[in-house]
Structures are given as structure tokens and as C-alpha cells.
Design a protein around this motif. Sequence first.
Motif, short mmCIF file in Angstrom:
data_model
loop_
_atom_site.label_atom_id
_atom_site.label_comp_id
_atom_site.label_asym_id
_atom_site.label_seq_id
_atom_site.Cartn_x
_atom_site.Cartn_y
_atom_site.Cartn_z
N GLY A 1 -2.00 -0.38 -5.65
CA GLY A 1 -2.71 -0.78 -6.85
C GLY A 1 -3.87 -1.67 -6.51
O GLY A 1 -4.00 -2.15 -5.38
N PRO A 2 -4.73 -1.93 -7.48
CA PRO A 2 -5.95 -2.70 -7.23
C PRO A 2 -5.72 -4.21 -7.13
O PRO A 2 -6.65 -4.94 -6.83
CB PRO A 2 -6.84 -2.36 -8.43
CG PRO A 2 -5.86 -2.09 -9.54
CD PRO A 2 -4.67 -1.43 -8.88
N ASP B 1 0.10 -6.55 -8.87
CA ASP B 1 0.19 -5.49 -9.88
C ASP B 1 1.61 -5.44 -10.43
O ASP B 1 2.55 -5.88 -9.76
CB ASP B 1 -0.16 -4.13 -9.27
CG ASP B 1 -1.61 -4.04 -8.83
OD1 ASP B 1 -2.49 -4.13 -9.70
OD2 ASP B 1 -1.85 -3.91 -7.61
N ARG C 1 -4.78 -6.31 -9.77
CA ARG C 1 -5.60 -6.70 -10.91
C ARG C 1 -5.49 -8.17 -11.27
O ARG C 1 -6.36 -8.72 -11.93
CB ARG C 1 -5.23 -5.85 -12.12
CG ARG C 1 -5.67 -4.39 -12.01
CD ARG C 1 -5.13 -3.57 -13.15
NE ARG C 1 -3.68 -3.41 -13.08
CZ ARG C 1 -2.94 -2.76 -13.97
NH1 ARG C 1 -3.52 -2.23 -15.02
NH2 ARG C 1 -1.64 -2.64 -13.81
N GLU D 1 0.82 -1.20 0.00
CA GLU D 1 0.00 0.00 0.00
C GLU D 1 0.86 1.26 0.00
O GLU D 1 0.51 2.26 -0.62
CB GLU D 1 -0.92 -0.01 1.22
CG GLU D 1 -1.86 1.17 1.28
CD GLU D 1 -2.78 1.11 2.48
OE1 GLU D 1 -3.54 2.07 2.71
OE2 GLU D 1 -2.73 0.09 3.21
#
Length: 770
Positions: A630-631, A638, A633, A625
Motif C-alpha cells: 500500500g502507499p 495502511d 497513506r 510489500e
Amino acid sequence: MSTEPEPASKDTTDAVDTGPATPGTAEVPAPDTPDAAEPDAAEPDAAEPDTPAESAAGSGDGGEAAAQVSEGEAELAAQRVERERIERRKAGKQGPIDAGGKLSGTAADLLAAVRAVESGEKPAAAVFGAPEPARRPAPEPVRRPRPAHPEPAAAPAGPVGPAPETVRSVRDVLAEGGAPESLAPQTAALLGEGAEDTLRADPWQLLRVGGVRPEQADGFARALLGAQCGPDDERRGRAVTVWLLEQAALAGHTALELPRLTATLAQRGVPDPDAAVQGALAEGEALAFQDALDEPGARPERAAGGAAGGTDGAGAEGESAEDEGEERPVRVLIGLERYALAEESLADGLSRLVNSPPKQDGSTADWEQAAASAQGSAAELIRAVAGHGLVLHTGGEASLAEPAALLRAAHALGLRAWAAAPGPLGRDRFAALLGDPSSESPSPGPGQAAPAPAAVTVTGLLTGAEGPGRDADGALDLDLLVVLDAPQLDVEAGALLAESLPDGARLVLTGDPAVLWSVGPGRVFADLLAARLCPQVASRRPDPGPLGELVSGIGIGELGQVEAPGKEVVIVPVRDAGEAVHRTVQLVADSVPRAIGVPAEETQVITPGHGGAAGTRVLNAALKERLNPGPGRFGGFDPGDRVVHTPAPGRVLPGRVVGADADGLHLSCAGETVVVPQDRVEGSVRHGWALTAHQALGGRWPAVVVVLPGDAVPALNRPWIYTAFGRAARHLSVVHGVEQALPRAVSEIPAKPRTTRLPVLLTPQVPATD
């Protein structure tokens, strides 16, 4: 957090929760979840990289990934070929040695059961005969024919799993028994095409699946068998026996003493532990050994008495006759076949090296000239290797310059010399040292061109992916092999290496005996050091600076204060796990880069366990974090994420995420591109900003942050602390929440002992004391 091992990961031979005494009291729960507190494999009572659910077959938390063949398939193929060769060799040996006449009770019954199998009265099973108590003379080494070694190219191009219809049928029977259907691919891969029929005939075969515990298998069996299921079912006894031996292997043991095994079986609700063990032996699911135990000091005292007292021949003959009639202590061990074969093969291979003269590469004068151009312990190492096939070398980080000097000297003399490390971290670290012209090395002789020495991984060497390859006989095409970080070598890898060396080759095992032992079973390096069957060279080169002083003190059980004028060592006290996580992120992202000048990407966090409030999962989530938000993905990852890839148990490849597509997650690991299929990502890829100490073995970083939250105390011992602190090259920060438990662990808690047979197998090779 709690870093105390989960019961499934504990050394089940020490303290085991008994669980339900009767099977089937509840519906089968899912196997150990990934959120449970998981200890570092640094401790002998834990499995790497996680609980047995993740380590038993290189599988992930969900169990789906284990259905696929790991990226180390070529290595496994080589092991299968080698084991087949070992089995053929043992089949041709003489019958079992007559021993055990003085046994009584359970041990005698057990030995009788083994011999009944050997004589054909029971189903055939490969059961080892016991060695005779008397010390045998070392046999002449005989080189046995080698099978053709499989080429890596022969491995399937992609993952190969069980047939879809097999997985479907297994999923149906799992659902019928109340077990998680996600176990279907792994179960089908382990049990083969007839997996459904196997499970219906013996539901406790589910225990072979990583992460499944006896009480879970009991519930599954109760659902399938109904009233026929009971705690005294012989199928349950056999399955729990094998499960305990597998758990012991995860804890580092290659075998268990019979009383210890039966006591633990009783704790697991097996009504007749002796019958359960005998049943496992009769079915060939385990092997029995009887090892003679020498009374401490007995043999030296007799030898000394004969020399001092001038015992005549009649007296010696009488003493010998008395010894023959004297009952000698023995121990009965039970183990799994794969580790028994590996230990015997390793002992045979080492015996061949010790008893065979090394190939005469270069004259004595050439070797002496090479030694004279080196200094101190490096010169001693070169002289030892000149005249012996097996040499042990010990020392800390600074001592790596000595095997580097040996390799250069060997290349200068025209030897085909290679260095192999258990993993890419150690390989790359040593390769950088070999490329450093400032490190000590003898100069090539006149007219001699020394090609650049090379470092490889043990896996790459054995599979042919790295290194010199194999000769026409299947042996490694080399004259000298230096194995780095030797304490990480387990019995199976050690056996493959020893059996793969050609006649006349030289083997040097080098490492720091104070670090954590191997992830796999055995303690090869420690057993060899204790056996004293070959020259041992102890480096006199100390690790420099405050960090070297601190780590050296820990190695001898002392945790003292060191002067650190350049902030080489910083202690950061914390009150709880939440504060430990906060301060760790602050150190990595801000304090260390600003005050020490080491960027975050060159700082490694080390913590005792994966789970809990300050384990690797929580720390990696907090560090991601802050450092690469990032998400997530692709399975939580990420591009740019720092990761570790574990293609097989014990193999750790650090790297970064490059991207992802339909083929899977693309990683850059040690300069190579690795594509992890989608269904293997969850089980074999983790974020890598924070590691366990065992995952960090073999590597060194400019800065290291060691996190010790308050309830990490059960996981701490001297080897763990020595290993974690020793990964720092320039700076060490200790996030300290264990108070006096840290100095107590250093001074009072050594590594847990491991039960192995290698010392007994090596005993005939030890020169007798005059």
C-alpha cells in the motif's frame, strides 16, 4: 547491517568513545538519527525500543512526540504519588548512619560532601546515608499510612503539552545555538515554563533531552556562551555526570561504582571528574551510597570454627573486638534519586511481606487438600504459598500450568486472587491457559464455587484500569497476586507493586530466569533468587518436543542438534544481509504456510536490532510489500498493517491498523481500540511483522523466524538467543549467517552484569546461618 550499539546506546560505563575533549568544535548536529544501527533492548547495553532518543521520554525519532503526555499518564501519576509518600517517609527516619570513618582520598571527600548537604552547609538535597557495615537485624514490619490512589479518570482526557509560547521561545534559543528546532516541544516539556532562561543559564541542560549527546550539547553551549564556555565548566561536569547515570539506567544499572563513573567522566573530557561528581551531589542531582562488602566466606568460616572448636565466651568476645577494629571493604555508589527511592521502597515492601504472616484464608487442612489434588511442583507451590507472604517460582513455558493451578486453588478457597503480566502478550497467553480445562488444577471443595481466575497487565492493575481496584486504604483489593514473566519487572514497577499490596497479602513472582532482563533498570527477579530470603519452587515440568529440548539446552549453555521429524526446527544458511531479508520474506509468505501449515499472520520474525541492512525496519518494509502492499497513506501505514505501539518506554502493544482520520491512527491492540494522535505516530508506532527479542518477550507464536545476519554477532548472547528461540510454539526457522558465533554466544557469553543495590538492601532480611 551493523547491530553493534550506537555509542549513545552503549553501556557507557564499559567502553565510551571520548568524543571531543573541548566543547563547541562544530555546529550541533541533529540527535542520533533513526536510520543508525540500533541494538535490541534485549542487551543490557541498549535502550528499548530504540536509542535513548526514543526511549528517554517515550519520544520518537524526531523528538516532537515527547512533548505530549503518554497514554500511561495515569501510571505516571500513581508513581509520582508513591514517590512523594516515600520521600515523606524517609524524611521522618533517623539521621544518617555514622559510617565512612575509615575511608580516605576521593571516597572520603565524596562522603564529606554528602554530609555537608545533609547538615545544611550546602543547598539542601536528599542524600542517602550509608548503611553501617554490621549486619542489622530485620526490623519489625510496620504498615505505613497510604495516600489516596489517583483514579484513572482523573487523567486529562487528551494530550497535554507545554504552552505554545514556551515552545516558541525554546525554539528560538535552540536555533540561536545551532540545535535542531524539532527538539523544542520535548525540551519545553522537560524544563518547564522557564525553559528558555534555563538553557541560557546552563546550556548543558540540553543533555536532559533524549538522544542528545555531550558533544552536541558542547556545540550548543559554545554557540550561546562563546569564550565563557570551556571543558572545565562545572555546569558541564554536573550535566555529563547526570547524563552518564541516565545512560547507565538505560543499560539496566540503578547505580554506578564511583571509580567507574569518574573513569568514564574522564573519557568524556571532564578535567576533574571528582569535582563533577561532588557538584552533582551538592545540587541534589545525584545521590551517594556507601555499602559494606562482606568478604566471601568470612562469616560462614567463623561460624563453623566456633561450632567445631568450641570457642568459649571470652574467645568470642575477643573475636568481636577484633572485628570492630578491623577495616572492612566498602564500595561507594552514585545513582539517580528515582531509582534509589524505588529500590529502597521495593526492599521495604518485600521485607513486610517476608516478615508478616499471611492472612489466614482457609484452614491448613483446606490448603493441604488443594495441594494434594495437584501434582508435582504445583503441589509444592500451593503448600509454599499457604504459609508464606512471598514465594518465587521458576520454570519454562510448560511451568505456567503451576501458577494457573495455584490461582484456581486460591479461588476455590475464597481468596481474591489475580495474575498480572508486564504486557498484554503475557496476559493473553496466561488467560488462554486459565481457560483451558485440560491444564492441571485442583477441584473446588464441596459447596465452593470457584469464580474464573483473571489475568491483567501490571500497568492496568496499578492504574485501576484492570483488576480489582483499590480498597479504602489505597491498597490493591486482593489476597493473592501472581506476577508472571517476573524477569521483566524493573525496580520502579516492583516497588509500586510491593507497596500497593495490603497487609497479609501473598505475592508470587514466577518466571524463567534464563530470559532477557527488564527494559528498565534493575534485575529484581535475579536479585531475589540470589538473596534466598523466601521459599523458591523450581518447576520440574520440562518444555516438550524438539523445541523444548533445544531451548532447554541453550539455557544451560549448550547448543546441540535435536531430532526434528516434523520440521520443528529448520536452519536456513545465508551469505549476507540481503539474502537474509529475501529468505525471511520467502519463509513467512510461502515456505512456512505451505510446509508447516502456519499462516503468515501467525508467524513472527525476530531480529537483533531495529536499524541496519536486516533490522526490523528493513524486514518490515519487505514484509509489508509482500503481505500488505500500500502507499502508506498515514505516516507510512495502511489499514491491515501489523504494528506494535509503544505508548511508554518498555510497554509494547501489538496490534493492527484499522484506519486513520483527523484524530490520528486507529489501532486494534489486544482487543481494544487505540487512537494514536498524528504527532505521536512516528515515535510510538512501528510495523510489527518483525520485532526485537525484547519486544517479543511475553509472547509465543505458532511459528517464529529468527534472523541472524553476519554482523549481528556483537548483539548476541545466551539470554538473547534463549529468548528469541523460546518464542516458537510449533516451528522455528533460523536464518543463519553468523556461523560459529552462534554456539560461541550460547556457551561463552552470558548476560552483562547490572549494578544494583537491592541485594545489599535485602541483606538484613536474610536469615542468619546457624
